[in-house]
Design a protein around this motif. Structure first.
Motif, PDB file in Angstrom:
ATOM      1  N   ALA A 105       8.197  -1.745  -9.411  1.00 32.60           N
ATOM      2  CA  ALA A 105       9.344  -2.478  -8.872  1.00 32.60           C
ATOM      3  C   ALA A 105      10.537  -2.364  -9.823  1.00 32.60           C
ATOM      4  CB  ALA A 105       8.995  -3.945  -8.601  1.00 32.60           C
ATOM      5  N   GLY A 107      12.969   0.244  -9.563  1.00 28.13           N
ATOM      6  CA  GLY A 107      14.067   1.064  -9.058  1.00 28.13           C
ATOM      7  C   GLY A 107      13.893   2.533  -9.384  1.00 28.13           C
ATOM      8  N   ALA A 109      11.147   4.297  -7.947  1.00 25.95           N
ATOM      9  CA  ALA A 109      10.349   4.827  -6.828  1.00 25.95           C
ATOM     10  C   ALA A 109       8.904   5.145  -7.201  1.00 25.95           C
ATOM     11  CB  ALA A 109      11.033   6.051  -6.214  1.00 25.95           C
ATOM     12  N   GLY A 111       6.026   3.653  -6.405  1.00 26.09           N
ATOM     13  CA  GLY A 111       5.103   3.644  -5.269  1.00 26.09           C
ATOM     14  C   GLY A 111       5.294   4.880  -4.403  1.00 26.09           C
ATOM     15  N   ASP A 114       3.672   7.867  -5.994  1.00 22.54           N
ATOM     16  CA  ASP A 114       2.213   7.922  -5.804  1.00 22.54           C
ATOM     17  C   ASP A 114       1.871   8.387  -4.386  1.00 22.54           C
ATOM     18  OD1 ASP A 114       2.145   6.971  -8.367  1.00 22.54           O
ATOM     19  OD2 ASP A 114       1.665   4.902  -7.803  1.00 22.54           O
ATOM     20  N   THR A 186      13.330  -4.396  -3.897  1.00 21.24           N
ATOM     21  CA  THR A 186      14.376  -3.560  -3.296  1.00 21.24           C
ATOM     22  C   THR A 186      15.014  -4.289  -2.110  1.00 21.24           C
ATOM     23  OG1 THR A 186      13.107  -1.614  -3.961  1.00 21.24           O
ATOM     24  CG2 THR A 186      14.788  -1.269  -2.275  1.00 21.24           C
TER      25      THR A 186
HETATM   26  P1  ATP Z   1      12.168   1.969  -4.933  1.00 22.24           P
HETATM   27  O1  ATP Z   1      12.950   2.479  -6.106  1.00 22.24           O
HETATM   28  O2  ATP Z   1      11.509   3.069  -4.122  1.00 22.24           O
HETATM   29  O3  ATP Z   1      12.871   0.987  -4.084  1.00 22.24           O
HETATM   30  P2  ATP Z   1      10.675   0.531  -6.874  1.00 22.24           P
HETATM   31  O4  ATP Z   1      10.524   1.611  -7.880  1.00 22.24           O
HETATM   32  O5  ATP Z   1      11.704  -0.507  -7.149  1.00 22.24           O
HETATM   33  O6  ATP Z   1      10.908   1.181  -5.468  1.00 22.24           O
HETATM   34  P3  ATP Z   1       7.816   0.391  -6.634  1.00 22.24           P
HETATM   35  O7  ATP Z   1       7.306   0.586  -8.028  1.00 22.24           O
HETATM   36  O8  ATP Z   1       7.722   1.546  -5.722  1.00 22.24           O
HETATM   37  O9  ATP Z   1       9.301  -0.174  -6.662  1.00 22.24           O
HETATM   38  O10 ATP Z   1       7.052  -0.881  -6.051  1.00 22.24           O
HETATM   39  C1  ATP Z   1       7.561  -1.686  -5.027  1.00 22.24           C
HETATM   40  C2  ATP Z   1       6.402  -2.487  -4.465  1.00 22.24           C
HETATM   41  O11 ATP Z   1       5.557  -1.580  -3.748  1.00 22.24           O
HETATM   42  C3  ATP Z   1       5.515  -3.114  -5.534  1.00 22.24           C
HETATM   43  O12 ATP Z   1       5.932  -4.410  -5.832  1.00 22.24           O
HETATM   44  C4  ATP Z   1       4.134  -3.085  -4.893  1.00 22.24           C
HETATM   45  O13 ATP Z   1       3.841  -4.312  -4.263  1.00 22.24           O
HETATM   46  C5  ATP Z   1       4.204  -2.027  -3.796  1.00 22.24           C
HETATM   47  N1  ATP Z   1       3.356  -0.815  -4.037  1.00 22.24           N
HETATM   48  C6  ATP Z   1       2.583  -0.222  -3.122  1.00 22.24           C
HETATM   49  N2  ATP Z   1       1.969   0.867  -3.634  1.00 22.24           N
HETATM   50  C7  ATP Z   1       2.363   0.977  -4.909  1.00 22.24           C
HETATM   51  C8  ATP Z   1       2.070   1.896  -5.946  1.00 22.24           C
HETATM   52  N3  ATP Z   1       1.248   2.944  -5.772  1.00 22.24           N
HETATM   53  N4  ATP Z   1       2.671   1.714  -7.138  1.00 22.24           N
HETATM   54  C9  ATP Z   1       3.529   0.671  -7.312  1.00 22.24           C
HETATM   55  N5  ATP Z   1       3.817  -0.244  -6.371  1.00 22.24           N
HETATM   56  C10 ATP Z   1       3.254  -0.102  -5.167  1.00 22.24           C
END
Ligand code: ATP
Length: 306
Positions: A105, A107, A109, A111, A114, A186
């Motif tokens: 979470a 910013g 990406a 998730g 993965d 996000t």
């Molecule tokens: P983005 O930049 O794509 O908006 P982000 O980097 O801010 O995303 P992520 O790390 O992708 O955020 O995680 C967002 C949410 O997705 C997490 O809080 C979690 O609940 C959920 N999630 C689902 N699968 C995963 C994963 N493989 N790794 C991390 N978070 C995941």
């Protein structure tokens, strides 16, 4: 083959232009992504019962305490494997093991990365033989950033970010990332963007010409002033302490300091490794900074490493 391991980079947005909210609830975006040297790994091991299982291992505790990572079929990697099963009709299953390094979470990406890795790993493991082009629409159905993480390098993203095209970019860049202890949703940042823009006519976003020219030149001094993020005001209004982190990086001589995507990670452009180290040391003193990471970009997208 009974096991495939895929490495996948994090992304940063060199510009993030955000337009009005669309009928489907997404915002139209005009962005330039860059894949950076901060990698998760996804190992896929064959299951012959058709099931999908998942485990998540974290090397760096501080980077994953920020938000819970689903350890079930809600995990984006598991959803990617299910989407590939559905698209190909394979009866094979998979045991997915994620080694998490990308801030959660944050910013960047993580998730989505993965999910891209799981698509590449399962495609190989199951011998489903889809090309990258054929995987792209499945990737887009999983999340706006997933197609770019298959692609890697430096690329333009339009639509809601899922429509990816390469850009002419020269050279490599030195980055410093400051992570925060608490993740930022996000959806909450986009909701804040809408709130701050209530009553205003938000224009359709464009990638600035100056950014494309700077990328063709490959000089970080020219690139620095071209970096931009339309979510900055929204992210800072939810996390005012990030303004101090940005200021500390600039005072340490960073060529640019911006919020990464929807935050709360902040990113700093350095001249070279030594300059990056100087910036990292200064950022270590920032109250809102949980961890400092030196990195480089661009990097390839999701790729098989074993
Ligand atoms: P983005 O930049 O794509 O908006 P982000 O980097 O801010 O995303 P992520 O790390 O992708 O955020 O995680 C967002 C949410 O997705 C997490 O809080 C979690 O609940 C959920 N999630 C689902 N699968 C995963 C994963 N493989 N790794 C991390 N978070 C995941």
């Amino acid at each position: 083959m009974s096991s495939v391991t895929v490495g996948v980079p994090a992304k940063i947005n060199l510009c993030l232009g955000v337009g009005p909210s669309r009928a489907d609830g997404f915002h139209s975006l005009a962005t330039v992504y860059q894949a950076v040297d901060l990698h998760d790994e996804v190992r896929a091991t064959l299951r012959d019962d058709g099931d999908i299982t998942i485990t998540v291992h974290a090397d760096m505790d501080a980077r994953v305490e920020a938000a819970p990572i689903p350890q079930d079929l809600d995990n984006l990697a598991a959803r990617a494997a299910r989407a590939l099963q559905d698209a190909t009709g394979t009866v094979d299953g998979v045991e997915l093991a994620i080694r998490k390094v990308i801030p959660v979470a944050g910013g960047m990406a993580g998730g989505s990365a993965d999910a891209a890795a799981a698509l590449v790993a399962c495609n190989e493991l199951w011998g489903t033989g889809m090309s990258r082009g054929e995987l792209a629409p499945i990737a887009a159905s999983l999340g706006s950033d997933v197609p770019f993480l298959l692609h890697g390098g430096t690329a333009m993203g339009t639509g809601r970010g899922e429509s990816v095209s390469p850009v002419l970019a020269r050279g490599g860049y030195h980055w410093v990332f400051a992570t925060a202890a608490q993740g930022l949703s996000t959806a909450a940042v986009y909701a804040q963007f809408d709130l701050l823009n209530q009553g205003r006519q938000v224009p359709e976003p464009q990638v600035p010409d100056a950014l494309m020219t700077a990328l063709r030149g490959g000089d970080p001094h020219e690139l620095g002033p071209c970096l931009s993020n339309d979510l900055t005001e929204a992210a800072l209004s939810l996390r005012p302490e990030l303004a101090d982190t940005l200021e500390i990086g600039l005072e340490a001589g960073a060529l640019a300091a911006i919020v990464s995507g929807s935050g709360p990670t902040t990113i700093f452009l350095a001249e070279d490794d030594q300059h990056g180290l100087d910036i990292s040391i200064a950022l270590g003193a920032a109250a809102a900074c949980a961890d400092v990471i030196q990195s480089r970009g661009p990097m390839p997208g999701a790729h098989i490493i074993g």
